[in-house]
Write a protein that holds these residues in place. Structure first.
Motif, PDB file in Angstrom:
ATOM      1  N   ASP A  57      -7.601  25.429 -43.021  1.00  0.00           N
ATOM      2  CA  ASP A  57      -6.653  24.422 -42.545  1.00  0.00           C
ATOM      3  C   ASP A  57      -6.847  23.110 -43.297  1.00  0.00           C
ATOM      4  N   ARG A 100      -0.239  23.190 -43.374  1.00  0.00           N
ATOM      5  CA  ARG A 100      -1.244  23.480 -42.365  1.00  0.00           C
ATOM      6  C   ARG A 100      -1.277  24.976 -42.098  1.00  0.00           C
ATOM      7  N   THR A 149      -0.757  27.996 -39.742  1.00  0.00           N
ATOM      8  CA  THR A 149       0.107  28.184 -38.579  1.00  0.00           C
ATOM      9  C   THR A 149      -0.225  29.433 -37.767  1.00  0.00           C
ATOM     10  N   TYR A 171      -9.628  25.776 -31.406  1.00  0.00           N
ATOM     11  CA  TYR A 171      -9.176  24.982 -32.554  1.00  0.00           C
ATOM     12  C   TYR A 171      -7.778  24.403 -32.340  1.00  0.00           C
ATOM     13  N   ASP A 172      -6.825  25.259 -31.953  1.00  0.00           N
ATOM     14  CA  ASP A 172      -5.450  24.784 -31.813  1.00  0.00           C
ATOM     15  C   ASP A 172      -4.634  25.833 -31.052  1.00  0.00           C
ATOM     16  N   ARG A 173      -4.253  25.517 -29.836  1.00  0.00           N
ATOM     17  CA  ARG A 173      -3.495  26.445 -29.012  1.00  0.00           C
ATOM     18  C   ARG A 173      -2.089  26.701 -29.536  1.00  0.00           C
ATOM     19  N   GLU A 174      -1.645  25.888 -30.486  1.00  0.00           N
ATOM     20  CA  GLU A 174      -0.306  26.082 -31.039  1.00  0.00           C
ATOM     21  C   GLU A 174      -0.272  27.170 -32.104  1.00  0.00           C
TER      22      GLU A 174
END
Length: 254
Positions: free
Chosen positions: A97, A106, A108, A137-140
């Motif tokens: 990332d 980024r 994804t 890290y990132d829930r998206e």
């Protein structure tokens, strides 16, 4: 018919002076790039080069995370403790990332590689460990995996977006899992066969297993392995066939 489908490939799998596959050519064909993060293949320079090229080409960047197994190309099962596996996945994801963000993009999505991919089809503890890394890290982020796998179930339970994928160039068992490499029927080499399988998975949600049975594999993404001999030809054949079937090839997680 009309609809969309993603076409992904494993890229950046060289190491140092060794190159594996034609990353640049594949980036002109696929819509998503599963970039090796240094544990089974890849290195910082390769990661940065491929991430930057993917961003420039408008191709989605995914973290192709794996066991710490350069010698085995990540294709050997490792009985790693869940906490260690979570840390290893976080390490790989964050590194890629960073490379993607330096290039104006980024990461994804996340896709396990090789033996880890196959393990989390059924391995509850390791599947949960990978999910915990992504959530931390990132829930998206989306996760890419085998339809019906433990991994996708755990990811969905954790609130992550799950994307089922099919493998146009790999053989399937009657249970819907991949035929282990080295066994008869594990790889599909003929471009016409690979393209036909891709369309059938994307349109009908089925594939013919090695025993001749029909297996349900409803998918949003189709994979062509970047290290398969003739991968660029296979990928071009798949994309042309998908588009001829009326499907728009586009990233599932742009």
């Amino acid at each position: 018919m009309t609809g969309t489908v993603d076409l992904n490939a494993d890229l950046g799998e060289g190491f140092g002076v060794w190159r594996l596959g034609d990353d640049d050519a594949l980036l002109g064909v696929v819509s998503s790039a599963n970039v090796a993060c240094g544990f089974h293949a890849g290195d910082p320079l390769t990661m940065r080069r491929v991430a930057a090229a993917a961003v420039a080409a408008g191709v989605a960047v995914g973290a192709q995370v794996a066991y710490r197994d350069l010698a085995g190309f990540g294709r050997r099962f490792v009985d790693v403790a869940p906490a260690e596996l979570t840390a290893d996945v976080l390490y790989q994801l964050a590194a890629l990332d960073g490379m993607a963000r330096a290039a104006g993009g980024r990461v994804t999505y996340v896709k396990p590689h090789g033996a880890l991919y196959n393990a989390v089809v059924h391995h509850e503890a390791q599947g949960r460990a990978v999910v915990e890394a992504v959530v931390g890290y990132d829930r998206e982020l989306a996760v890419l995996g085998l339809p019906g796998s433990t991994f996708l179930r755990l990811a969905e339970d954790a609130g992550l977006r799950t994307v089922a994928e099919g493998f146009a160039d790999r053989g399937y068992t009657a249970e819907g899992t991949l035929v282990p490499r080295g066994e008869p029927g594990a790889l599909v080499h003929d471009p016409a066969d690979v393209a036909e399988r891709a369309v059938r998975m994307a349109v009908e949600g089925t594939v013919t297993a090695v025993d001749g049975s029909t297996v349900p594999v409803a998918v949003e993404s189709v994979c062509v392995h970047g290290d398969t001999p003739g991968a660029v030809v296979l990928a071009r054949s798949v994309r042309a066939a998908l588009e001829a079937a009326g499907l728009v090839v586009t990233p599932f997680a742009p």
